[in-house]
Design a protein around this motif. Structure first.
Motif, mmCIF file in Angstrom:
data_model
loop_
_atom_site.group_PDB
_atom_site.id
_atom_site.type_symbol
_atom_site.label_atom_id
_atom_site.label_comp_id
_atom_site.label_asym_id
_atom_site.label_seq_id
_atom_site.Cartn_x
_atom_site.Cartn_y
_atom_site.Cartn_z
ATOM 1 N N UNK A 125 0.801 -1.206 0.000
ATOM 2 C CA UNK A 125 0.000 0.000 0.000
ATOM 3 C C UNK A 125 0.839 1.263 0.000
ATOM 4 N N UNK A 126 0.184 2.342 -0.367
ATOM 5 C CA UNK A 126 0.763 3.678 -0.305
ATOM 6 C C UNK A 126 -0.128 4.563 0.561
ATOM 7 N N UNK A 127 0.512 5.283 1.462
ATOM 8 C CA UNK A 127 -0.159 6.266 2.301
ATOM 9 C C UNK A 127 0.565 7.595 2.120
ATOM 10 N N UNK A 128 -0.071 8.664 2.579
ATOM 11 C CA UNK A 128 0.601 9.954 2.558
ATOM 12 C C UNK A 128 0.216 10.748 3.794
ATOM 13 N N UNK A 129 1.103 11.656 4.161
ATOM 14 C CA UNK A 129 0.846 12.484 5.333
ATOM 15 C C UNK A 129 1.340 13.894 5.058
ATOM 16 N N UNK A 130 0.409 14.840 5.089
ATOM 17 C CA UNK A 130 0.732 16.247 4.937
ATOM 18 C C UNK A 130 0.965 16.847 6.317
#
Length: 123
Positions: free
Chosen positions: A35-40
């Motif tokens: 999976x790919x996640x992102x965090x701003x």
């Protein structure tokens, strides 16, 4: 133990594209969900996309039609092709691996994580 290393992040203009890579070392069964996640900054880590096989993928609504996840099991690498990038896509992008059966969308369901790669989209 599984190690995940992301690469491919960078600075791109609105409408541009990037391809992120996640190289896995150690025991990473091809059946693992990647999976790919992102965090701003100031925000929680959010699900972006994940796959088990090319016929088993899941995307967040915010990236559907723009991002594509793929994997090369021979190279133990998973990719995230990000097209038509927007400023709101700016974040640190993380690769993760899960042994679950059904693709999960929450971080606790993923066992292994990379260190992240920065994606910045300028307006």
């Amino acid at each position: 133990q599984v190690q995940l290393v992301e690469s491919g992040g960078g600075l791109v203009q609105t409408g541009g594209s990037l391809r992120l890579s996640c190289a896995a070392s150690g025991r990473t069964p091809s059946t693992y969900i990647m999976g790919w996640f992102r965090q701003a900054p100031g925000k929680e880590r959010e699900f972006v996309a994940a796959m088990r096989t090319s016929l088993s993928t899941l995307y967040a609504d915010s990236v559907k039609g723009r991002f594509t996840v793929s994997r090369d099991n021979a190279k133990n690498t998973v990719y995230l092709q990000a097209n038509s990038l927007k400023p709101e896509d700016t974040a640190v992008y993380y690769c993760a691996a899960s042994s679950r059966v059904i693709i999960p969308t929450t971080p606790p369901a993923y066992l292994y994580w990379g260190q992240g790669t920065q994606v910045t989209v300028s307006s």
